[in-house]
Structure formats: structure tokens, C-alpha cells
Design a protein around this motif. Sequence first.
Motif, PDB file in Angstrom:
ATOM      1  N   ILE A 278     -90.498-110.544 -66.744  1.00 30.03           N
ATOM      2  CA  ILE A 278     -90.118-111.795 -66.081  1.00 30.03           C
ATOM      3  C   ILE A 278     -90.802-111.824 -64.720  1.00 30.03           C
ATOM      4  CG2 ILE A 278     -88.241-113.306 -65.374  1.00 30.03           C
ATOM      5  CD1 ILE A 278     -86.338-111.512 -66.996  1.00 30.03           C
TER       6      ILE A 278
ATOM      7  N   ALA B 278     -82.870-120.209 -64.805  1.00 33.01           N
ATOM      8  CA  ALA B 278     -82.923-118.745 -64.908  1.00 33.01           C
ATOM      9  C   ALA B 278     -81.638-118.116 -64.376  1.00 33.01           C
ATOM     10  CB  ALA B 278     -84.125-118.211 -64.141  1.00 33.01           C
TER      11      ALA B 278
ATOM     12  N   LEU C 244     -80.364-112.224 -68.638  1.00 37.58           N
ATOM     13  CA  LEU C 244     -81.757-112.676 -68.582  1.00 37.58           C
ATOM     14  C   LEU C 244     -82.732-111.544 -68.854  1.00 37.58           C
ATOM     15  CD1 LEU C 244     -83.608-115.139 -67.775  1.00 37.58           C
ATOM     16  CD2 LEU C 244     -83.619-114.167 -65.465  1.00 37.58           C
TER      17      LEU C 244
ATOM     18  N   GLU D  29     -78.765-118.371 -66.975  1.00 35.48           N
ATOM     19  CA  GLU D  29     -78.857-117.598 -68.220  1.00 35.48           C
ATOM     20  C   GLU D  29     -78.177-116.238 -68.074  1.00 35.48           C
ATOM     21  OE1 GLU D  29     -82.355-117.193 -70.452  1.00 35.48           O
ATOM     22  OE2 GLU D  29     -83.129-119.195 -70.025  1.00 35.48           O
TER      23      GLU D  29
ATOM     24  N   ARG E 296     -81.559-109.878 -61.188  1.00 28.98           N
ATOM     25  CA  ARG E 296     -81.565-110.111 -62.632  1.00 28.98           C
ATOM     26  C   ARG E 296     -82.850-109.619 -63.284  1.00 28.98           C
ATOM     27  NH1 ARG E 296     -78.069-115.096 -64.266  1.00 28.98           N
ATOM     28  NH2 ARG E 296     -76.486-115.066 -62.631  1.00 28.98           N
TER      29      ARG E 296
ATOM     30  N   LYS F 295     -83.540-110.669 -72.508  1.00 31.31           N
ATOM     31  CA  LYS F 295     -84.126-111.682 -73.381  1.00 31.31           C
ATOM     32  C   LYS F 295     -85.652-111.665 -73.367  1.00 31.31           C
ATOM     33  CE  LYS F 295     -80.272-114.941 -73.077  1.00 31.31           C
ATOM     34  NZ  LYS F 295     -79.859-116.331 -72.718  1.00 31.31           N
TER      35      LYS F 295
END
Length: 303
Positions: free
Chosen positions: A53, A40, A46, A43, A72, A49
Amino acid sequence: MKIALVDVDSHNFPNLVLMKLSAWHKNRGDEVILIRAEKALQEENLIFKYDKIYGACVFSGQEEILQKLESRGVHLGGTGTRYREILPPEIEHIMPDYYLYGITDTAYGFLTRGCPRGCSFCVVGRKEGRKSYKVADVSEWWAGQENIKLIDPNLLACTEHLELLKQLAETGAYIDITQGLDARLLTAKNIELINELKIKNLHFAWDNPRDDSIMSALKNFREKSRIKDRRKLNVYVLVNYWSNREEDLRRIYWLRDNGFDPYVMVFDKINAPKEITKMQRWVNNKRIFSVVKNFEDYDTRIG
């Protein structure tokens, strides 16, 4: 929606919260993906995407990773974080999505929460309360799997523990009681019910070296238990907290000599003296422990 679940530190043990979140979102038709914390953090973009999360952390000491994840856009929770949110009932009491981790033969869950002991080194009393109370039946998170891993902090302290032991026995599954059962709460009745379980592993705990009631309780259990294989009778031994070398070795030797398999748990392992980590390696590596009978001999051999 596209949902990402970030597992910060579970390693060889699946995160139960993430499995419940996965089940709830999949029931709504959402796409769910499991990501390890390291991936994670690698990426880019993040937060763009995924629609949501979630990140779960069990153990403390991960502050730097948690800060990076939060920056993030990861919504964090768990004992290892500064957040104390709990799952809403509709998610807490859902059948976990074991397929999130590719698990097909094992069920994981709590029947009880809380513990009356209030040990200063343990977070359970502060997090879940100083009383053991029932939170679920086995059928809530077991769906016929061959193995059950029970995560309760103090099952025998719950007033309904006899009923819960009967439920475990009725599954016919192999039972691994992963946390330390309170030997001081053993009775003729609950020992009888434990004898009805198909035990894969049974764990007790001997945390306080000055509590000799543990010895008599364990000795009584050994005499009345149908479990003859010491490898199924594990006892956690807390070290580097309030005990010295002599008290540690006294417990370790007594457990071995009385048909139990000691397992050393080091408090604040990062800052523990080298001798403590040597002792842990000696005891917990069973191939070595079965051959080298005295810690002094092991300590001398490795310098």
C-alpha cells in the motif's frame, strides 16, 4: 500482487507519482487499485487486503490523516509528508498510467526540476535544489494526448529551456504551463518560442510586491505575445505573506489594467484575516471580478 495506491490530497489534479507506480506495477502483472484517503481510513484490516500500500501526499497540514494511514500499514511519501524518498530511475522515467484516474486526453509531467530563486515561502529550492535542470524530454510522459499540463517550477531558468520549448511546440498539443513562469527571465528568443505554442493557459507569478521588474517584464511580454485573450494569461499574486492591502491591490489592479488575469494565492489560508479571504473570492471568481471593479465596493456589499 495486489497493490493499493492511496491518494491523500490531489482532488482535481492527479498524483503523478501514483500514476508512475501504477504503470510500473501493471507492467509486472500486478493488480492495482486507486483509493482515496477517506475510503482507505474506513476500510477494516486494510493491511491484510493488499500486498503493498503506497500513499502520496502533496500538501502539508494532513498530519492527522497521515498518522492514521501509516498506522494501517501505508507506505507514505511526497512533499506533504516527513519522508523525502525519491522514486528509483526505472519508475521515475516510466510513462505514467493515466488510466489510473480515467484520463485519456491530457498528459502531465516535468521537463525540469529545481529553482535558483530560493523564495522563503516555497519548498522547491529545499526539496529539488537551487538550480533548474532538465530531467526529461516531452516524449517520456506524452503519448499523443491533445493536452499537456506542464508542472515545472521554473522552466525558463533551465539552460536547455529553448530546446524544451521547441519540443512542446512540436507536439501540436494545447499547452497549460500550470506553475508561474519567471517573467524576469523572458527574452526575445523564448518569447518567440512561446508564441509557437498552442497555449491553453500560461501562468506567471508576481510574488514580491516590491519587485517592479515584474511589471516591465510582463508589459514587454504583452506587447510581443500573440496571445490576446487575457483569460489565457494568468498571474499568481501571493498575499498574506509580506505584503499589505495597498500592495496587494496595486498588483491586482495593474495586472487587470494591463491585459492579465490575476489569481490570488493566500499564504497560510487557514489563519489568514477575513479581509484576505474576501479579496481572494473577489479576484478569483471571474464573474464577480469582471463586474465589481473595486475591492472596496465588493467588501462593502458583503459586509
